[in-house]
Each structure stands twice: as C-alpha cells, then as structure tokens.
Motif scaffolding. Structure first.
Motif, mmCIF file in Angstrom:
data_model
loop_
_atom_site.group_PDB
_atom_site.id
_atom_site.type_symbol
_atom_site.label_atom_id
_atom_site.label_comp_id
_atom_site.label_asym_id
_atom_site.label_seq_id
_atom_site.Cartn_x
_atom_site.Cartn_y
_atom_site.Cartn_z
ATOM 1 N N ASP A 68 0.824 -1.204 0.000
ATOM 2 C CA ASP A 68 0.000 0.000 0.000
ATOM 3 C C ASP A 68 0.862 1.259 0.000
ATOM 4 O OD1 ASP A 68 -2.526 1.431 0.226
ATOM 5 O OD2 ASP A 68 -1.954 1.834 2.303
ATOM 6 N N ASP A 69 1.949 1.230 0.756
ATOM 7 C CA ASP A 69 2.851 2.375 0.816
ATOM 8 C C ASP A 69 3.463 2.663 -0.554
ATOM 9 O OD1 ASP A 69 4.359 4.426 2.131
ATOM 10 O OD2 ASP A 69 6.087 3.098 2.136
ATOM 11 N N LEU A 70 3.733 1.615 -1.321
ATOM 12 C CA LEU A 70 4.460 1.776 -2.579
ATOM 13 C C LEU A 70 3.559 1.838 -3.808
ATOM 14 C CD1 LEU A 70 7.389 -0.657 -1.757
ATOM 15 C CD2 LEU A 70 7.469 1.838 -1.771
ATOM 16 N N THR A 71 2.333 1.328 -3.723
ATOM 17 C CA THR A 71 1.450 1.335 -4.893
ATOM 18 C C THR A 71 0.053 1.844 -4.576
ATOM 19 O OG1 THR A 71 0.557 -0.913 -4.591
ATOM 20 C CG2 THR A 71 2.656 -0.726 -5.737
ATOM 21 N N GLY A 72 -0.193 2.210 -3.332
ATOM 22 C CA GLY A 72 -1.559 2.508 -2.914
ATOM 23 C C GLY A 72 -2.134 3.796 -3.455
ATOM 24 N N ALA A 73 -1.315 4.826 -3.633
ATOM 25 C CA ALA A 73 -1.819 6.110 -4.107
ATOM 26 C C ALA A 73 -2.056 6.049 -5.614
ATOM 27 C CB ALA A 73 -0.829 7.216 -3.764
ATOM 28 N N THR A 74 -2.967 6.870 -6.090
ATOM 29 C CA THR A 74 -3.309 6.845 -7.510
ATOM 30 C C THR A 74 -3.733 8.231 -7.962
ATOM 31 O OG1 THR A 74 -4.777 5.875 -9.157
ATOM 32 C CG2 THR A 74 -5.678 6.146 -6.956
ATOM 33 N N ASP A 75 -3.603 8.485 -9.256
ATOM 34 C CA ASP A 75 -4.036 9.772 -9.791
ATOM 35 C C ASP A 75 -5.140 9.607 -10.835
ATOM 36 O OD1 ASP A 75 -2.492 8.688 -11.798
ATOM 37 O OD2 ASP A 75 -0.818 10.051 -11.491
#
Length: 792
Positions: A199-206
């Motif tokens: 989650d820390d490495l892929t969790g954010a999204t635009d």
C-alpha cells in the motif's frame, strides 16, 4: 490526633494507589508507569549490558547458535528451516515487538483500539480500501505452499514464545506509555505487514485527477503537460534492449466513448508523494577496479524509529544469507548470499485502478454489469475505538473489488459517486515464496525463478553475482491492457474495462549483462517505446539521469566511488534550470537581493548541508513551480501539476513562451522567505529542510530532528524531511564478498537502549559499516563476535 492523621494518610495512600493504578482518559495508569521497579525505569538498559545468554526454547528441534557482532547484528546458525525462522521471530520480537504490533495494527485499521478517536479516520480508510481482504487472500496462498507455511508458522511460534515470556515489567516501554498489552502473533499479521508495504508503494493513484484534467484541458495541451513518457527518459531497461516477441496480442481500444466517466470535482483522493523512491545499480566487473561486479541499493522510505529494517544473517544447510529483514516477517528482503546479491527500487507501473459503479435504482444490494444485475457482496468491519462505542462499517464488494467511496463515505469535497478499487494486491499472491527462494538462490536462473513469485508491489530488481553477471528486472504481475486502460476512472458497468489476461511474468522487461556494462533504476520509466505491452504510471527521471550520467563515465569503479555516489547531493534539476531562470530574470532589487544572482552563477549545484545558496535555489524553484501552475487547472493539488521533470523541460523550450513574469515574481518571493529565515533559524540547507527521524509515536523525546545532512528528492542522496535512504548497501561480489551498509537508526527498538539509534550518525555522515558475513560453519573464535546465544 496522631491516630487521626495516621488514618488519614492511610486513606489518602489507598486512594492514590487505586487512582494511579487506573487509566485516566487517554493517559495510562500513571502509578504503574512510574513504578520504580516495574514501570518505565525498568526499560533503561545498562550501557554495558551483556547480551550473551543460554536460551531454552521448547519449539526448537536442534541446538543452534546466535552470534551477535559489534553492530548488534545477530548471525543465526541453525540446523533446520524451522529453527532458523523460529529464532528470527524470537529475535525480532525481542528487539522490535511494539513496532511489529503497531505497524500491523496500522495495516489492519486497528490503531483506534489503542489511541482512540484520533486514529478513527485512518482506520476506516484502511478497512474501506480492503487491507484485511488483501492480506487474507495472500495468506491462503502462503499457507497453501508447504515451504512458506513452515516458514511463517515457525516465525509466528518464535514471536509468541517471546511474548509469552513477558510480564508488565518487561513490556517494551511504549506499551506502558500507551496503556495496552501485547497480543499473540499470527500468520495473518505477517501478511498484513507485507500488504502495508504494498500500500505504501502502490496505494496512491491519480486516476480521478487525470480524469478531471482530461476534461478541462484541450487534448493537445493535456498531452503536452502530461505525456505518457517523459522525453529523454533513461529507462531502467536500457534503450536498444531487444524484447522477446509477445505471446499475447495487445487488446484494441474499445470504441465505446462512455468507458471513461467525466468528473468535475476538486478532490482527488490519495496522491503519490514526489521524492518517494529508491536507487539501485549494478556494475560489471569489466568496469571495476577489483574486476568483481558491484551492486548498490538504497531504498527511500519513511525515516522512523524504531528503524524500518533489521539487519540479520541466517544460516542453515543450503542457505547463508545476510541483509535487512522486515520485523514482522521471516527471511531477508534485500541483501546477498554466498553466490549473489540483489536490491529493489519501486516500479511505478500502475497496478491500481478505479471503477465507477452504477447501482440498480431502488435496490441497494445490486449493481449493473453489461446489462445484468449483479449482487454486491459485503464485508462488515467492526472498528473498536478506545473510550468510544464500536463503529460498524458495512463495505460493499464488486467484481472489481471493494467500494471505497459511496453515499456513506465521501471524498473531502463531498463527491459521492460509487467508486470501487481493483488492485493487484487483492490477488492471492505469495511474495514470501520469493523471499524463501531468493535467500537460497545460487545463480541467475534461480534468481529469476524466485522473483517470479513477487507480484505486488512491482519492483525493479537489480542483480549481481560472483561470476560477474549483472541484471535488472521490472518485476511484478501486470495486466495486458489496451492503451489508456486504468489511466482514468473507468465505467464499472462495461465489461470492456475489466482486467483480463495477465502478462506472463517471464515477458516482464529485463536485461542480462547489457553492453553498457551497468544497470540502474531510480523509479524512472521501465522501458523505451519498443516494449510490446502498454503500461502507464507516474515515473521520476531526475535521479536516473544523474546516476546514468555518472556511471556511464566510470571505467574503473571502486567501492569508494559507490559510497560517494550514494551520498551525492548534486542536483541535476538545478543544473538544468538555474541558467534558464537567470536568463529570464529581470527583476530589480537591492544589492543584498541581487547577491544571490552572483552566487547562483558560480554555484556547483550541490545541495550540501551547510549551503545557503542551495536553500535559496530550493525556495526559488518551489515558488516558481507554484506560480507557474497554481490555478492553471482549477483546484488540482500540487502533486497533480505537471511533474518537475516536465516543468524543467518546458522552461527550457522557447515554445513554452516568456516566463519572465513568473520568474521575477518567484525570485522576490524567495528573497522575502530567505530574509525571514535569516532572522530566525538561519539559512543553512539542513536547518531549513529539517530532516527528522521520528519515533512512530512522534514523541520528540524519542526522535531526532534537524539532522545535519544535505540532499533532497532531486539529488541521488534523496534525503527529504521525513523520507530518504532507509538502508544503504554496497556489495562487491568478488572471491571474498566485501559488503558495507548502514541505516538511520539502530538494531534495538528500545528508546532506553544505547543501540536505539547508534547507527544514525554514521548514516548522517555518509559512513558505512563493514558487514560481517560469516561462513556457514562454527564461528565461535571470530574476534568480531561480541555476544553469543546458545540455543537448545
């Protein structure tokens, strides 16, 4: 009268004992905490503590030995896999139990249980994004494989053996301060920790923001400002690499224009943080002084205490491996064994997509998919909140994944569209099998076989071995997507948007022994345009440009060269923008205001710790970046403005127009800001950026701030305010393996121990420790061993 006062004192004492032995609101039981025998004072570790011991563990099947060196690194020598992972679990708990507990609570959305209402929103977000669902799915795969099941069962057994030995007096200090007790470890907790990293490495999204921007900008402008790939990229897999013919046909773009919803919103959910990334590279022996291949890695993650990593060596028949482990999981994540070495950086290929769900009107239990009514499944989440009633959240699940936003959980500006998440981390993946096999790999083919089990988070995996081979893989499980699939929010009722075929992982981008004599990744684009499959992502290029620039000029690289490069503060951003900014500058200031112009002209572009011109430049660039883009696209957060790299390129392009107004305005703003700093904290760069390694509780007494260190996200030494190199490692794979490393903290998680942060100053100073790599034999006479555990 004496009898009266004596009785009164007895009553007062009894009342105080009763009151102080009970928690008061958010405070723990103060009496127990300040108890001079059992309270916080019991956690003060003697400076000269002897860690040698005879340990008797009921679960151990054979005698084992743990040698502990001068940096408090344990070297576990055991006869079986079960015993080595049992002891690793025990040692992790011995030194880092509270950290393990809190990080897995954070992953599961259970922090409110121990800190109360202030963590509720965080916990609810974790539950709604499906962290528990993801961990449970992976745990099924982990426990279905006999190797990883034994690995995790033994580890959990070791952790619980230590927990069972504790009483209040021996609790880690933070338990006493926060007023709760350790609970039994489970395999699920280890799976949760791995998902926490994913989650820390892929969790954010635009996805949401790009959907909005695509609507408010003309197509030509959108492509100009937000290209799929930045011009001049130095891809992780070198340009010119010949890729195998794909076994799958890339799907055609659907003709239906309704596959992407249209958004007019100003809130964009979680955003990727610029500067979060890593560096790794490997150099062929043909380009080193020693003639041996060298591998380097420094993953950039949150700077916290206790430290994210725990250094350790594991030895059993058939495995002798050293590196850093993740307290809470067995094995070694990044490191080397007696045959090869490896290191990771984050691969920012998009593996998380948003879908807009269309519920059936009048039936809250169904949604539409290709004209059919589909049933939602539900997951009921019970969130326990210290001092408050339990909160129950019923989360709907679709064919895509959990519904994150809906009528009950809106975005910050009130967006109530029903959005579901499809994320590779929800799949039943077994990353532990990668770690198990990687720790034992003897050659390149075994390395490849191992990493094919690592599916999420996607990583750039560098490799070097004692035969002189070097390689790099862009590893993860990816979907065979049509162009722009997943780049924007998609219509969840259209099956054309579904994830379908998975790309065979052996067709992931990779290179072995490239002609250029080195490999390098620093979160840049994975490939050039010849790679046959479509992908998108948020890539960063600045550090990759600089590392490639340096390595391409090295013919006789030494270990010292590697140390210098990992700690380099040269800003390629400054080197490319200062001349342009100065050329466009026409503002008239006082002689004091103009002095920075002369300093910038002679500056070497290094963000050194005591540099004042580095401070001026960083503030000027920040102001210019804001003045160029603020308000240009509506209320888009700055993380979704054009990237730093693209902004740099546009400034260099005369077609972008005259930017003197913004340059002049931002120079004045920077000057005003610097004058205020001069009157307060000063303008040395380290003072202004304030690199802080904070305790997970954020307690100042357990944290270190204003560390005297240079660098920033646009330098190879990407040390920001609270992110940076979490582990620096340099390994020379010669006849005798020569390895060095350091991380920002210490092996102990106890703030009352001298080993809590005893490695920190060397990390700040750019110094390394020689890593003691013991042979897989009896090492009792080795002079570097400081303490010994005899385990029975």
């Amino acid at each position: 009268m004496r009898r009266f006062f004596g009785g009164l004192l007895l009553v007062i004492t009894t009342v105080l004992i009763y009151v102080l032995d009970k928690p008061m609101g958010a405070l723990p039981a103060i009496g127990r905490l300040i108890d001079p025998v059992n309270g916080c004072w019991a956690n003060a570790e003697p400076v000269n503590k002897d860690f040698s011991a005879d340990q008797k563990f009921p679960g151990i099947k054979h005698e084992a030995t743990v040698w502990i060196d001068g940096q408090m690194v344990p070297h576990i020598h055991a006869a079986t896999d079960h015993d080595v992972y049992f002891i690793e679990g025990y040692i992790h708990a011995y030194f880092r139990l509270w950290q393990m507990d809190m990080q897995t609570r954070a992953a599961a959305g259970r922090v409110s249980e121990v800190v109360g209402q202030k963590a509720f929103e965080f916990d609810r977000k974790q539950r709604r994004k499906g962290m528990g669902f993801a961990a449970e799915n992976s745990l099924k795969a982990m426990e279905a494989d006999p190797r990883t099941k034994q690995m995790m069962d033994a580890y959990t057994e070791g952790v619980n053996n230590y927990i069972s030995s504790l009483c209040y007096r021996s609790y880690p200090l933070e338990y006493k301060l926060m007023g709760f007790a350790p609970e039994q470890w489970t395999n699920l907790k280890s799976a949760l920790l791995l998902k926490y990293m994913a989650d820390d490495l892929t969790g954010a999204t635009d996805d949401i923001a790009l959907t909005y921007l695509r609507d408010v900008l003309a197509p030509k402008d959108f492509q100009l400002l937000f290209p799929d790939k930045i011009a001049g990229s130095s891809p992780a897999i070198p340009k010119g690499t010949v890729f195998d013919k794909p076994s799958l046909t890339v799907p055609a773009v659907p003709t239906d224009t309704t596959i992407f919803p249209h958004y007019k919103t100003t809130d964009f959910g979680e955003q990727k943080e610029e500067g979060k990334g890593s560096n790794n590279w490997a150099i062929s022996g043909a380009r080193t002084v020693s003639g041996a291949a060298i591998l380097c890695n420094d993953p950039h993650l949150g700077l916290n205490l206790p430290s994210l990593w725990y250094a350790i060596q594991l030895q059993v028949p058939g495995m002798n491996v050293y590196g850093v482990s993740l307290p809470g999981t067995p094995g070694i994540v990044i490191g080397f064994n007696d045959s090869l070495s490896w290191g990771f950086t984050n691969n920012y290929r998009d593996v998380k997509d948003f879908y807009e769900i269309k519920p059936v009107e009048g039936n809250k239990n169904k949604y539409w998919l290709s004209g059919k009514q589909m049933d939602f499944s539900t997951r009921v989440e019970h969130i326990t909140i210290k001092g408050k009633p339990e909160f129950v959240d019923t989360i709907k699940y679709t064919i895509h994944g959990p519904v994150y936003f809906d009528e009950h959980y809106a975005t910050k500006d009130g967006l109530r569209r029903m959005l579901a998440i499809c994320w590779m981390a929800y799949k039943p993946t077994n990353e532990m099998l990668c770690i198990y096999n990687l720790n034992r790999a003897k050659n390149y083919n075994q390395f490849v076989d191992a990493i094919l089990n690592f599916q999420c988070p996607a990583q750039n995996m560098a490799y070097a071995d004692r035969q002189g081979n070097i390689a790099l893989w862009g590893q993860g499980q990816f979907v065979n997507k049509w162009k722009d699939q997943g780049k924007y929010v998609m219509d969840g009722s259209d099956t054309a948007t579904l994830w379908k075929e998975l790309i065979p992982m052996r067709e992931n981008p990779h290179v072995l022994n490239p002609q250029q004599g080195y490999v390098c990744s620093a979160n840049q684009s994975s490939t050039d345009s010849t790679y046959p499959y479509y992908y998108n992502g948020t890539f960063r290029e600045l550090r990759a440009w600089r590392i490639n620039q340096v390595l391409s000029g090295m013919q006789k690289a030494s270990l010292d060269d590697m140390f210098r490069l990992q700690n380099e503060t040269y800003s390629i951003l400054a080197a490319n923008t200062v001349p342009v900014m100065l050329k466009a500058l026409s503002v008239k200031l006082s002689s004091d205001g103009n002095k920075y112009i002369e300093q910038l002209k002679s500056w070497d572009y290094r963000l050194d710790k005591e540099s004042t011109i580095a401070t001026f430049y960083q503030i000027w660039w920040s102001c210019l970046y804001r003045d160029l883009w603020s308000g240009a696209f509506g209320k888009v957060p700055d993380q979704l403005w054009p990237t730093t790299e693209r902004t740099m390129q546009l400034l260099q392009d005369t077609a972008f127009g005259n930017r003197s107004p913004e340059v002049n305005k931002s120079y004045k703003e920077a000057y005003d800001s610097v004058k205020k700093l001069e009157a307060t904290i000063g303008t040395d760069w380290y003072k202004v950026k304030n690199t802080t390694v904070a305790h997970l509780t954020k307690l100042p007494a357990f944290s270190y701030d204003h560390l005297k260190i240079g660098g920033w996200g646009n330098a190879v030494n990407a040390v920001k305010s609270d992110h940076g190199p979490s582990w620096r490692m340099v390994v020379q794979m010669g006849k005798e393996i020569e390895a060095y490393g350091v991380y920002p903290g210490g092996q102990s998680g106890n703030p009352g121990s001298k080993h809590y942060a005893d490695l920190l100053q060397n990390w700040v100073d750019g110094k390394y420790y020689r890593l003691l790599f013991l042979p897989n034999s009896d090492n009792q006479g080795n002079k570097s061993i400081k303490y010994t555990w005899k385990v029975k």
